[in-house]
Design a protein around this motif. Structure first.
Motif, PDB file in Angstrom:
ATOM      1  N   UNK A   1       0.869  -1.176   0.000  1.00 35.20           N
ATOM      2  CA  UNK A   1       0.000   0.000   0.000  1.00 35.20           C
ATOM      3  C   UNK A   1       0.903   1.222   0.000  1.00 35.20           C
ATOM      4  N   UNK A   2       0.553   2.244  -0.741  1.00 38.35           N
ATOM      5  CA  UNK A   2       1.338   3.470  -0.688  1.00 38.35           C
ATOM      6  C   UNK A   2       1.180   4.071   0.695  1.00 38.35           C
ATOM      7  N   UNK A   3       2.281   4.221   1.415  1.00 36.84           N
ATOM      8  CA  UNK A   3       2.129   4.578   2.824  1.00 36.84           C
ATOM      9  C   UNK A   3       2.777   5.911   3.199  1.00 36.84           C
ATOM     10  N   UNK A   4       2.866   6.825   2.243  1.00 41.98           N
ATOM     11  CA  UNK A   4       3.230   8.186   2.635  1.00 41.98           C
ATOM     12  C   UNK A   4       1.923   8.926   2.901  1.00 41.98           C
ATOM     13  N   UNK A   5       2.012  10.121   3.487  1.00 36.46           N
ATOM     14  CA  UNK A   5       0.791  10.875   3.762  1.00 36.46           C
ATOM     15  C   UNK A   5       0.360  11.644   2.520  1.00 36.46           C
TER      16      UNK A   5
ATOM     17  N   UNK B   1      -1.982  13.749   2.112  1.00 39.28           N
ATOM     18  CA  UNK B   1      -2.371  15.153   2.269  1.00 39.28           C
ATOM     19  C   UNK B   1      -1.210  16.032   2.723  1.00 39.28           C
ATOM     20  N   UNK B   2       0.003  15.518   2.560  1.00 37.16           N
ATOM     21  CA  UNK B   2       1.182  16.353   2.801  1.00 37.16           C
ATOM     22  C   UNK B   2       1.955  16.415   1.485  1.00 37.16           C
TER      23      UNK B   2
ATOM     24  N   UNK C   1       8.741  14.616   8.023  1.00 43.00           N
ATOM     25  CA  UNK C   1       8.135  13.757   9.045  1.00 43.00           C
ATOM     26  C   UNK C   1       8.925  12.459   9.218  1.00 43.00           C
TER      27      UNK C   1
ATOM     28  N   UNK D   1      12.415  13.029  10.357  1.00 40.11           N
ATOM     29  CA  UNK D   1      12.388  13.489  11.754  1.00 40.11           C
ATOM     30  C   UNK D   1      12.216  12.354  12.739  1.00 40.11           C
ATOM     31  N   UNK D   2      11.331  11.404  12.436  1.00 37.43           N
ATOM     32  CA  UNK D   2      11.117  10.353  13.429  1.00 37.43           C
ATOM     33  C   UNK D   2      12.269   9.359  13.482  1.00 37.43           C
TER      34      UNK D   2
ATOM     35  N   UNK E   1      11.235  15.275  20.970  1.00 36.87           N
ATOM     36  CA  UNK E   1      11.346  15.821  19.627  1.00 36.87           C
ATOM     37  C   UNK E   1      10.416  15.053  18.673  1.00 36.87           C
ATOM     38  N   UNK E   2      10.367  13.744  18.887  1.00 35.80           N
ATOM     39  CA  UNK E   2       9.519  12.922  18.016  1.00 35.80           C
ATOM     40  C   UNK E   2       8.047  13.260  18.216  1.00 35.80           C
TER      41      UNK E   2
ATOM     42  N   UNK F   1       7.326  16.291  16.333  1.00 34.87           N
ATOM     43  CA  UNK F   1       7.240  16.038  14.886  1.00 34.87           C
ATOM     44  C   UNK F   1       5.868  15.461  14.525  1.00 34.87           C
ATOM     45  N   UNK F   2       5.370  14.573  15.391  1.00 36.53           N
ATOM     46  CA  UNK F   2       4.039  13.992  15.130  1.00 36.53           C
ATOM     47  C   UNK F   2       2.967  15.067  15.226  1.00 36.53           C
TER      48      UNK F   2
ATOM     49  N   UNK G   1       3.258  18.269  14.797  1.00 34.64           N
ATOM     50  CA  UNK G   1       3.351  19.198  13.670  1.00 34.64           C
ATOM     51  C   UNK G   1       2.650  18.611  12.444  1.00 34.64           C
ATOM     52  N   UNK G   2       2.878  17.318  12.227  1.00 31.28           N
ATOM     53  CA  UNK G   2       2.247  16.638  11.092  1.00 31.28           C
ATOM     54  C   UNK G   2       0.721  16.631  11.232  1.00 31.28           C
TER      55      UNK G   2
ATOM     56  N   UNK H   1      -0.752  20.055  10.542  1.00 29.24           N
ATOM     57  CA  UNK H   1      -0.731  20.344   9.100  1.00 29.24           C
ATOM     58  C   UNK H   1      -1.905  19.658   8.420  1.00 29.24           C
ATOM     59  N   UNK H   2      -2.135  18.387   8.787  1.00 27.62           N
ATOM     60  CA  UNK H   2      -3.209  17.639   8.136  1.00 27.62           C
ATOM     61  C   UNK H   2      -4.576  18.207   8.489  1.00 27.62           C
TER      62      UNK H   2
ATOM     63  N   UNK I   1      -5.077  21.563   6.743  1.00 22.44           N
ATOM     64  CA  UNK I   1      -5.071  21.467   5.293  1.00 22.44           C
ATOM     65  C   UNK I   1      -6.428  21.000   4.785  1.00 22.44           C
TER      66      UNK I   1
ATOM     67  N   UNK J   1      -8.251   6.092  10.614  1.00 27.34           N
ATOM     68  CA  UNK J   1      -7.965   6.641   9.302  1.00 27.34           C
ATOM     69  C   UNK J   1      -6.581   6.196   8.827  1.00 27.34           C
ATOM     70  N   UNK J   2      -5.625   6.255   9.732  1.00 21.68           N
ATOM     71  CA  UNK J   2      -4.268   5.836   9.346  1.00 21.68           C
ATOM     72  C   UNK J   2      -4.225   4.333   9.072  1.00 21.68           C
TER      73      UNK J   2
ATOM     74  N   UNK K   1      -5.729   3.941   5.449  1.00 16.81           N
ATOM     75  CA  UNK K   1      -4.893   4.314   4.316  1.00 16.81           C
ATOM     76  C   UNK K   1      -3.542   3.614   4.350  1.00 16.81           C
TER      77      UNK K   1
ATOM     78  N   UNK L   1      -0.957   3.949   6.483  1.00 14.69           N
ATOM     79  CA  UNK L   1       0.210   4.623   7.049  1.00 14.69           C
ATOM     80  C   UNK L   1       0.543   4.116   8.444  1.00 14.69           C
TER      81      UNK L   1
END
Lengths: 239, 373
Positions: A85-89, A91-92, A100, A103-104, B2-3, B6-7, B9-10, B13-14, B17, B204-205, B208, B210
């Motif tokens: 499955x394409x697993x990047x976000x 909506x970014x 992201x 960073x992690x 920090x992690x 980062x989460x 911030x993401x 943004x979502x 957006x 949702x994640x 999709x 992720x």
């Protein structure tokens, strides 16, 4: 040669059902290892154990110097993974995804910027940098996902049917990316159902009913089974 | 840390957006607050009265005049017969029928127990009760007037003494239902929104794909959960701020207690709700499933919150159940602080219970968020 993956009697059972039955194999550093098998043969289950998200019922595997049974977190730090499955976000945009995922894995801002520029240049993404990732063509998405899996320079990358639904030209380009990564010393562990892709691998294993039934180079396998093509070898085994 | 950042911030943004979600998050709830606070009311008025007057006397007309003079009743409508009046009740055109019999005036003059019949549509028992009180009050007022008019010093017996009670209403002197409803509806809106958003987030994640990717990264469970919780926690507090502002500006709701205390409580309360949301999303595979489960809880929470029906009048088992209803705590504490000016000392027990609730809920959320399988 250094060993990056070493499975020893790696086993996973669900109740009475043994999905993965005593796998033993080694993958060398920089090798492209094809992991083949029919649907339901246990490939995905085996892969889940190797990437540290599923604990083995018995046996163990050492991946990038760490045991998957007890050091899953360290394994995760040192591997990359790209699912079917394409697993990047979606909506970014490209940069935000790289920020992201970079960073992690603990990459600093400067390195992330550098990597981002590198990915955009390598894949020729200049025209797409302002768009959200969802609007990229599928082929580019897959290449981008592969590049993102390599951001933190993992010792080994696991690719789970990475080229499903992609046209032959793009697949060829994708494999060039894989070769480049392997040349830099990254070990590639890839599952696929395309036999032409399997030919690109240094060595191929074929899994049937939870066991590895054959493991060698494409040439040796064809000779062993007296077959013209890998496809024939696969059909003989899987039946 | 920090992690986590980062989460977060993401996530932000979502959220920002998603142009379709923004108005759903910030505009719709406030419209709800304004509409519902004006519409959801306990007040019983605009009562439709029908009357049947067989007497057609001065006294019967006077009694009707009394009803006309009341602000709770619409102008009474005359019907020829009880049958016609009953038909009007069946058609829901009339709430209450007053029947004045023959000899009504004569009975008054003779002091021989004049009677009228009152029939009330009691499908909604509570409303019928209130209507009954109103009509009784009017009839007793009418009684007093005719007694004064026919007052005859010779008839001392009429001059009985009566006890009159003087009632004063505390904390909501004007019996303004909006004062009661606004804090409660604000609570509902904050709860629904944060529960839905958080319960659908992880799912949702999953949908999709992720989440699988995240699971293969070295992100730790707590980092992921905190990173996911925090944006919705912030959104909850922003909603509270806008809601309190509207309560003040539009409804002029009093704020007798400390606003800071409300923020402190909401911060804690949101942890319960968000933990619950993540817990739900851990046990579901699609956003649709998560939505239905969240709805199941929200409906129970709202109807058992004490906002629409007092908890004190529920059966004992239901009262015990409300101990597990976070919305009931929030509604209570909002009313206590805003309308009564209660302090931390008064609300300490609720704070404590909510704290324990948050602890348990988030423990369950972290525990069930399984990175492995």
């Amino acid at each position: 040669m250094e060993t990056t993956i070493k499975a020893t009697n790696l086993t996973k059972s669900f109740g009475d059902f043994t999905a993965v039955d005593k796998l033993n194999f080694e993958v060398k550093k920089g090798e492209i290892f094809g992991f083949l098998g029919a649907n339901g043969a246990g490939k995905t289950t085996a892969m889940k154990m190797l990437i540290g998200i599923s604990k083995p019922t018995a046996g163990d595997a050492v991946v990038a110097d760490y045991k998957v049974s007890t050091q899953a977190d360290l394994v995760k730090k040192n591997i990359g993974y790209m699912s079917q499955k394409f697993a990047l976000y979606d909506d970014l945009n490209i940069k935000e995804n790289i920020q992201f995922f970079g960073g992690i894995y603990g990459l600093n801002a400067k390195l992330i910027q550098q990597k981002y520029q590198q990915v955009v240049d390598n894949l020729g993404l200049e025209n797409y940098v302002k768009q959200l990732v969802k609007s990229l063509p599928l082929g580019l998405k897959q290449k981008l996902a592969f590049s993102v899996a390599l951001l933190h320079q993992p010792k080994v990358v696991f690719l789970d049917e990475p080229t499903g639904g992609v046209d032959p030209i793009t697949r060829r380009q994708f494999w060039e990316l894989i070769y480049e990564a392997a040349d830099r010393g990254t070990t590639i562990f890839v599952t696929t159902h395309y036999m032409d892709e399997a030919e690109y691998c240094d060595r191929i294993s074929m899994m049937v009913d939870g066991k590895i039934k054959a493991l060698d180079t494409s040439k040796a396998l064809k000779k062993e089974f007296g077959a013209e093509t890998l496809n024939e070898v696969f059909l003989k085994l899987a039946r | 840390m920090k992690i986590v950042f980062i989460i977060i911030r993401k996530e932000f943004k979502q959220i920002f957006r998603n142009k379709a979600m923004l108005p759903i998050i910030f505009v719709l709830p406030l419209l709800q607050l304004i509409i519902l606070s004006n519409a959801a009311t306990y007040e019983v008025d605009n009562i439709q009265v029908a009357y049947i007057d067989y007497d057609k006397s001065l006294s019967s007309r006077k009694l009707i005049e009394h009803i006309k003079g009341s602000s709770y009743f619409e102008n009474p409508v005359y019907f020829e017969s009880p049958a016609l009046a009953e038909e009007a009740i069946l058609k829901d055109k009339v709430d209450l029928v007053l029947e004045i019999p023959n000899h009504f005036e004569k009975d008054i003059q003779n002091a021989s127990h004049p009677r009228v019949a009152v029939r009330i549509n009691a499908i909604d028992g509570a409303t019928a009760g209130v209507q009954n009180v109103y009509i009784q009050k009017i009839i007793s007022n009418f009684n007093k007037t005719i007694q004064l008019e026919s007052y005859n010093p010779a008839q001392q017996s009429l001059n009985y003494s009566s006890i009159e009670s003087v009632t004063s209403f505390w904390y909501n002197q004007n019996l303004n239902y909006k004062t009661l409803m606004v804090p409660g509806i604000l609570v509902l809106i904050i709860t629904m929104l944060t529960l839905f958003l958080s319960s659908m987030n992880i799912v949702r994640e999953k949908e999709i794909g992720t989440l699988e990717q995240i699971n293969v990264t070295p992100i730790k469970k707590w980092q992921f959960i905190v990173g996911k919780l925090f944006p919705f926690w912030m959104i909850g507090l922003v909603l509270l701020s806008i809601g309190l502002l509207i309560a003040k500006l539009v409804f002029n709701t009093p704020m007798l207690g400390s606003t800071l205390l409300i923020y402190a409580y909401t911060s804690l309360y949101l942890l319960v709700i968000l933990g619950m949301g993540l817990f739900i999303s851990n046990f579901t595979d699609t956003q649709q499933q998560a939505m239905f489960i969240a709805w199941f809880f929200v409906v129970i929470f709202i109807l058992m919150s004490g906002l629409f029906t007092p908890i004190e009048s529920m059966p004992v088992w239901a009262q015990n159940l409300t101990q597990l209803n976070p919305v009931a705590y929030f509604v209570e504490i909002m009313r206590m602080i805003m309308l009564k000016g209660s302090t931390f000392k008064d609300t300490g027990v609720i704070f404590m219970k909510t704290f324990i609730y948050a602890l348990v809920m988030n423990f369950l959320a972290v525990w069930s968020y399984q990175k492995k399988n």
